[in-house]
Design an enzyme around this catalytic site. Structure first.
Site, short mmCIF file in Angstrom:
data_model
loop_
_atom_site.label_atom_id
_atom_site.label_comp_id
_atom_site.label_asym_id
_atom_site.label_seq_id
_atom_site.Cartn_x
_atom_site.Cartn_y
_atom_site.Cartn_z
N CYS A 29 13.04 -16.33 7.85
CA CYS A 29 11.52 -16.96 7.80
C CYS A 29 11.15 -18.49 7.63
O CYS A 29 11.87 -19.02 6.30
CB CYS A 29 10.11 -16.21 6.79
N CYS A 49 5.85 -18.57 1.28
CA CYS A 49 4.48 -17.51 0.91
C CYS A 49 5.23 -17.14 0.34
O CYS A 49 6.50 -16.52 0.09
CB CYS A 49 4.99 -16.92 2.78
N GLN A 70 -0.37 4.17 6.25
CA GLN A 70 1.18 3.22 6.47
C GLN A 70 0.48 1.95 7.07
O GLN A 70 0.38 2.65 8.16
CB GLN A 70 1.70 4.71 6.01
N TYR A 91 -6.15 13.21 -3.02
CA TYR A 91 -5.96 11.52 -2.45
C TYR A 91 -5.81 11.51 -0.89
O TYR A 91 -4.67 10.84 0.00
CB TYR A 91 -4.62 11.05 -3.63
N ASP A 108 -0.42 11.92 -3.51
CA ASP A 108 -0.26 10.87 -3.16
C ASP A 108 -1.45 9.56 -3.20
O ASP A 108 -2.22 9.12 -3.04
CB ASP A 108 -1.12 10.55 -1.01
N CYS A 168 4.26 5.34 -4.47
CA CYS A 168 4.26 3.24 -3.81
C CYS A 168 4.33 2.61 -4.68
O CYS A 168 4.58 1.20 -4.68
CB CYS A 168 3.11 3.05 -3.18
#
Length: 429
Positions: free
Chosen positions: A93, A101, A256, A285, A355, A382
């Site tokens: 990128c 970024c 997701q 959750y 979750d 996560c």
């Protein structure tokens, strides 16, 4: 020597006795191990420096971006590589460089090596926060293209001129972009990056599963203007080797973002929990009902699923998505309150799916879940630090790890998804 910072100018060199480094100072650093958060650890005159755009084992010239005389640590960007790692690659990128970024952390590393870095982070967090010595391999998730073209939901920031773009690391600035290589082609081809978004602070772009076109949702700049803002619903389809389902999801709701993540996670959770006909399950959750639907189909009409979610929009979607499964009850409630109430009443359950958000479930929720005496708990995490803390709480409550897998659901970034399956009276940690 390799320059990785062609556009950000030069700072002043630091020399021994030059005083405490300030923002803009250039330091020559020997880069140490990877750390949680998308950077590596180095040291300058005894002080920790968190360095982005570097890899373990490199020697770099780095510009200080945050810190000063009283700071406990410094942050810096590697702007020149003096001795490169064999795993370094040219970022695909053009926006992935110091000052560019900040969405991707590891575009300068080979994709397989980024998974090794994430595995090292997971292992370090488990050791430091949970006292667990466990090696985990981070596995690729089907659907991306060597770490690119996987993200189906992107919130682009909008600058004062109405141009959509992305933000630098730890900055409120906006960099207009012509492409985002981790976004799916459907997101980029929606025209979001060519349109003008006057009066907006952001624009969400969602490319749902299947052949439906991408949806763009402008976010007005003023908070008051967002009240009653119309938000469309998109339909997501999840297909695994053993199960399939469809879900209506608010375009600004949680789902997701990796094209293959939902199917991968559901398949793994179902295989590990092996729900039986007539069992009782808790989906905590629950979002729009992904795991609840799969559990309901597995336990059948004689079983039951209690799905708990605090977000009002998600609850509306979950109730609609699960309406044809009468064995499911969707509760709008805070998870901590719901499981505390169930534990006080002496309730029990057979299975639990946890979750939680990035901050984790926390000691009280983990304690109360254990009090319900489930035979298995699937914890979908996560954030490896939050997972490690909660695993320590689970061990205090009598639950240990039966299995642990990690998935590269966010390629090119430092994020990693882990699924830990817990059982009472652990056989191994």
């Amino acid at each position: 020597m390799t320059s990785v910072d062609a556009a950000s100018g030069r700072g002043r060199d630091a020399t021994p006795g030059d005083g405490s480094p300030t923002v803009g100072t250039l330091l020559e650093l020997d880069v140490g191990p990877v750390a949680h958060g998308g950077h590596c650890v180095a040291r300058h005159e005894g002080r920790v420096v968190f360095v982005r755009h570097a890899l373990p084992g490199e020697r770099v010239r780095a510009r200080v971006t945050e810190g000063g005389e009283d700071a406990r640590f410094l942050r810096a960007d590697a702007v020149e590589v003096l001795a490169a790692s064999s795993q370094r690659v040219t970022p695909p990128c053009p926006y992935a460089h110091p000052g560019g970024c900040g969405g991707c952390d590891w575009q300068h590393a080979a994709p397989a090596y980024t998974r090794e870095l994430k595995a090292a982070v997971v292992a370090e967090q488990l050791h430091r926060l949970a006292g667990l010595d466990r090696e985990v391999a981070v596995e690729p998730v089907p659907g991306d293209q060597q770490g690119l073209r996987w993200r189906t939901r992107v919130e682009f920031a909008v600058d004062e001129r109405g141009r959509a773009g992305l933000r630098p690391h730890r900055s409120h600035d906006v960099i207009p972009v012509e492409d985002c290589l981790i976004a799916t082609r459907a997101v980029v081809d929606s025209g979001v990056l060519q349109a003008e978004w006057e009066g907006c602070s952001a624009v969400d772009t969602v490319a749902p599963g299947g052949r439906a076109p991408a949806v763009t949702v402008p976010v007005p700049r003023g908070r008051a203007d967002r009240r009653g803002m119309p938000v469309p619903t998109v339909r997501e389809r999840v297909t695994t080797p053993t199960w399939s389902g469809e879900f209506d999801v608010s375009a600004r709701g949680f789902w997701q973002v990796h094209v293959g993540a939902a199917a991968t996670f559901v398949e793994h959770v179902l295989r590990e929990l092996a729900p039986r006909e007539g069992e009782r399950a808790l989906d905590l959750y629950c979002g729009v009902g992904l795991f609840a639907a799969a559990l309901a189909d597995a336990v059948g009409p004689s079983g039951s699923v209690r799905a708990v979610e605090a977000d009002q929009r998600a609850v509306v979607d979950a109730r609609a998505n699960l309406a044809d499964r009468p064995q499911v009850r969707v509760r709008r409630s805070r998870v901590d309150r719901e499981v505390a109430m169930l534990a006080r009443r002496g309730g029990t359950t057979d299975l639990v799916v946890l979750d939680p958000p990035r901050t984790g479930a926390g000691r009280a929720v983990v304690r109360d879940v254990a009090a319900l005496r489930p035979r298995l708990v699937a914890y979908v995490a996560c954030d490896p630090a939050a997972l490690a803390r909660d695993l320590a709480y689970a061990r205090e409550a009598g639950y240990g790890i039966r299995s642990l897998r990690a998935f590269d659901a966010f390629p090119m970034t430092h994020h990693v998804e882990c699924i830990a399956v817990l059982e009472p009276h652990p056989t191994s940690d």
